[in-house]
Design an enzyme around this catalytic site. Structure first.
Site, mmCIF file in Angstrom:
data_model
loop_
_atom_site.group_PDB
_atom_site.id
_atom_site.type_symbol
_atom_site.label_atom_id
_atom_site.label_comp_id
_atom_site.label_asym_id
_atom_site.label_seq_id
_atom_site.Cartn_x
_atom_site.Cartn_y
_atom_site.Cartn_z
ATOM 1 N N HIS A 27 0.966 -11.894 1.792
ATOM 2 C CA HIS A 27 -0.199 -10.925 1.239
ATOM 3 C C HIS A 27 -0.794 -11.733 0.143
ATOM 4 O O HIS A 27 -1.756 -11.728 -0.011
ATOM 5 C CB HIS A 27 0.587 -9.736 0.744
ATOM 6 C CG HIS A 27 -0.352 -8.611 0.386
ATOM 7 N ND1 HIS A 27 -0.216 -7.214 0.569
ATOM 8 C CD2 HIS A 27 -1.837 -8.742 0.354
ATOM 9 C CE1 HIS A 27 -1.289 -6.638 0.288
ATOM 10 N NE2 HIS A 27 -2.134 -7.405 -0.003
ATOM 11 N N TYR B 60 0.654 -1.307 0.062
ATOM 12 C CA TYR B 60 0.050 0.034 0.095
ATOM 13 C C TYR B 60 0.877 1.204 0.073
ATOM 14 O O TYR B 60 0.376 2.477 -0.300
ATOM 15 C CB TYR B 60 -0.921 0.102 1.212
ATOM 16 C CG TYR B 60 -1.982 -1.097 1.447
ATOM 17 C CD1 TYR B 60 -2.059 -2.245 0.480
ATOM 18 C CD2 TYR B 60 -2.546 -1.202 2.609
ATOM 19 C CE1 TYR B 60 -2.968 -3.211 0.481
ATOM 20 C CE2 TYR B 60 -3.614 -2.615 2.564
ATOM 21 C CZ TYR B 60 -3.517 -3.263 1.563
ATOM 22 O OH TYR B 60 -4.440 -4.350 1.948
#
Length: 276
Positions: free
Chosen positions: A105, A47
């Site tokens: 992730h 992010y």
């Protein structure tokens, strides 16, 4: 607030997601979310906003023990050595000595999962994270990850909303005494236009978004991390603890799932099995 109890840890079931927020936006919105009452926050290396999240947590005035923070290791850092170094960098950006939950992730079959799980366990043993888990792992890989870890896995974070049936993944995580965290929980806003969700919401004086979040949290072992760049919407998302959906309402929302409901394209992750 609704909590999920995992071993000795009490986790707020409704968290605040930060995907697509830049550092400045994340800093502002984390502090705003804390004012609203959020105590569970989610970020990731990918992010590129961990620094903003860390600043927002400082600005919130919350004590370190008063919130639960998750970050995630991107799949290009899954080799032993790379993973540990990346977590040190995440903690530097967050300006913290540990996170509460560290996730892998996405699956990556270019690196043996055994090697990655060993590295993940190492950073836990070193105190960089209290808990470990996975994200976007289909059922076969959940089993494999569980078999390769010394420390128990806490969470599998996956896309989950009314249009995507995740019953197989839910069954798997529950069998392994894990929790499921739902990202993209309002289907990128698609729930706002849904006639079924609107009709259910009218019975309770709630919006389709609030109905959807409540539906998720009324499911055993499920948490949700809606993202918002607006303090007004973040507050509305948090206003879901004063009503309860009926069994018929829950079933009607489950019935909205369809085979083409997935919104996040996992094709870049080589070991992702769309059928699982």
């Amino acid at each position: 607030m609704i909590y999920r109890n995992w071993q000795d840890t009490k986790i707020p079931a409704l968290g605040f997601g930060t995907y697509e927020l830049n550092n400045d936006e994340a800093s502002k919105m984390i502090a705003e979310a804390a004012k609203i009452g959020y105590r569970h926050f989610d970020t990731a290396q990918m992010y590129h906003n961990e620094q903003g999240v860390g600043q927002g947590l400082k600005n919130s005035g919350l004590a370190r023990d008063d919130y639960f923070l998750t970050t995630k290791v991107w799949y290009d850092k899954f080799q032993s050595g790379d993973l540990q170094t990346s977590v040190v960098e995440s903690l530097r950006k967050l300006d913290l000595d540990h996170v509460d939950l560290l996730l892998l992730h996405w699956p990556n079959d270019d690196v043996p999962l055994e090697e990655t799980m060993a590295a993940l366990n190492e950073v836990k043993n070193l105190g960089m994270t209290r808990l470990i888990g996975i994200s976007n792992f289909p059922t076969a890989l959940i089993d494999q990850a569980v078999s390769l870890t010394d420390a128990p896995l806490t969470v599998n974070q996956v896309e989950y909303h009314p249009y995507l049936d995740q019953s197989k993944v839910l069954e798997s995580v529950r069998a392994h005494n894990m929790l499921l965290t739902a990202y993209c929980p309002i289907a990128r806003g698609n729930v706002m236009k849904d006639a079924t969700l609107k009709a259910i919401g009218e019975k309770y004086g709630k919006s389709p978004v609030q109905v959807t979040l409540r539906w998720l949290l009324q499911q055993e072992s499920v948490m949700a991390i809606p993202k918002s760049g607006s303090p007004k919407n973040a507050a509305a998302n948090f206003d879901i603890f004063d009503f309860e959906l009926s069994e018929n309402d829950m079933e009607a929302i489950h019935d909205l799932a369809n085979p083409n409901g997935r919104l996040i394209d996992p094709s870049f992750a080589p070991e992702w099995d769309k059928a699982a």
